[in-house]
Design a protein around this motif. Sequence first.
Motif, PDB file in Angstrom:
ATOM      1  N   MET A 125       9.650  41.045   9.483  1.00 60.58           N
ATOM      2  CA  MET A 125       9.279  41.010   8.071  1.00 60.58           C
ATOM      3  C   MET A 125       9.474  39.643   7.440  1.00 60.58           C
ATOM      4  O   MET A 125       8.644  39.183   6.674  1.00 60.58           O
ATOM      5  N   TRP A 126      10.625  39.002   7.730  1.00 60.58           N
ATOM      6  CA  TRP A 126      10.868  37.693   7.110  1.00 60.58           C
ATOM      7  C   TRP A 126      11.750  36.834   7.998  1.00 60.58           C
ATOM      8  O   TRP A 126      12.436  37.324   8.902  1.00 60.58           O
ATOM      9  N   ASP A 127      11.703  35.522   7.753  1.00 56.73           N
ATOM     10  CA  ASP A 127      12.443  34.565   8.572  1.00 56.73           C
ATOM     11  C   ASP A 127      13.945  34.802   8.518  1.00 56.73           C
ATOM     12  O   ASP A 127      14.670  34.422   9.451  1.00 56.73           O
ATOM     13  N   GLU A 128      14.414  35.418   7.446  1.00 56.57           N
ATOM     14  CA  GLU A 128      15.853  35.613   7.266  1.00 56.57           C
ATOM     15  C   GLU A 128      16.475  36.529   8.310  1.00 56.57           C
ATOM     16  O   GLU A 128      17.712  36.612   8.400  1.00 56.57           O
ATOM     17  N   TRP A 129      15.669  37.210   9.109  1.00 55.65           N
ATOM     18  CA  TRP A 129      16.210  38.029  10.199  1.00 55.65           C
ATOM     19  C   TRP A 129      16.221  37.300  11.537  1.00 55.65           C
ATOM     20  O   TRP A 129      16.717  37.843  12.528  1.00 55.65           O
ATOM     21  N   PHE A 130      15.732  36.079  11.571  1.00 51.16           N
ATOM     22  CA  PHE A 130      15.679  35.360  12.844  1.00 51.16           C
ATOM     23  C   PHE A 130      17.064  35.180  13.463  1.00 51.16           C
ATOM     24  O   PHE A 130      17.213  35.140  14.680  1.00 51.16           O
ATOM     25  N   HIS A 131      18.093  35.046  12.614  1.00 51.19           N
ATOM     26  CA  HIS A 131      19.441  34.824  13.153  1.00 51.19           C
ATOM     27  C   HIS A 131      19.890  35.984  14.032  1.00 51.19           C
ATOM     28  O   HIS A 131      20.619  35.798  15.021  1.00 51.19           O
ATOM     29  N   PHE A 132      19.459  37.213  13.711  1.00 45.45           N
ATOM     30  CA  PHE A 132      19.798  38.362  14.544  1.00 45.45           C
ATOM     31  C   PHE A 132      19.190  38.219  15.941  1.00 45.45           C
ATOM     32  O   PHE A 132      19.847  38.485  16.954  1.00 45.45           O
ATOM     33  N   TYR A 133      17.938  37.813  15.988  1.00 43.85           N
ATOM     34  CA  TYR A 133      17.259  37.706  17.275  1.00 43.85           C
ATOM     35  C   TYR A 133      17.838  36.559  18.104  1.00 43.85           C
ATOM     36  O   TYR A 133      17.985  36.692  19.328  1.00 43.85           O
ATOM     37  N   LYS A 134      18.165  35.465  17.453  1.00 44.00           N
ATOM     38  CA  LYS A 134      18.780  34.340  18.172  1.00 44.00           C
ATOM     39  C   LYS A 134      20.099  34.753  18.800  1.00 44.00           C
ATOM     40  O   LYS A 134      20.400  34.400  19.946  1.00 44.00           O
ATOM     41  N   LYS A 135      20.892  35.510  18.047  1.00 41.25           N
ATOM     42  CA  LYS A 135      22.175  35.995  18.580  1.00 41.25           C
ATOM     43  C   LYS A 135      21.947  36.883  19.790  1.00 41.25           C
ATOM     44  O   LYS A 135      22.619  36.739  20.828  1.00 41.25           O
TER      45      LYS A 135
END
Length: 249
Positions: A119-129
């Motif tokens: 949905m938005w870039d702000e969730w990218f940190h979850f995927y990186k982790k």
Amino acid sequence: MKKIKIIVPFPFDEKGVANRRAQLPNEFIRPEFSVDFVPVKNSCAFGDGYYDAQLMDMFIFEAGLKAEEEGYDAVCIDTVSDSGMYGLRSRLKIPVLGPGQIVFHMAGILGHKFSIITMWDEWFHFYKKGLNEYGLWNKLASMRSIKTRPDVKELLEGKEEIIFKKLLDESNKAIEEDGADVIVLGSTTMHQSYNFLRQNLPVPVLNPGLIMYKLCEVFLELGITHSKKAFPSPQVIKDDEVFSRLQKA
């Protein structure tokens, strides 16, 4: 009858929980299994950064601690962030599954490169982790978002005409420009778009919550759970302290 606890990462009312429950159609639940979608007592707002991620970890962890005592045979975590999963694996002997770990590995099985559409870039940190922990960066083609703040309670209801097209456009870009041969939905909150995308894309589309649940059934049928060598039990149990400190949260 095997009982599965699916932890909803937000403290929703019945309607909010029902929206999450809708990702798992009744026909996908085999007769020998029963499923409870159970919301946490409290949580973050959107998961839009490391502060919110820490809150989500904490309350999902708390929600799963007593699962064995409550009579459950497995725990599933209803967020691709897999929040609290490793902590619960350490505390519990029953299977503890998160959709992120499962869907990323499944995508690697079905193709050479996958893209996460969210949905938005702000969730990218979850995927990186997750990609760091699971060692799957070599399988990633791209992460793309439609730059739209999610509605974690109502999900995509009433927004289908706009949101589905945006998700389709980004998925096609991931395939044509980034080299993706599998598309992964970046959140269980996006499950309403699954059928539309899989009918309109030339590659497999993976719905993380549904895949997690079906694998959970397989684990229970085969008597498989996580390795306690990898996730050793604590020598000192402090569940009561966790509950006492969070009960007024």
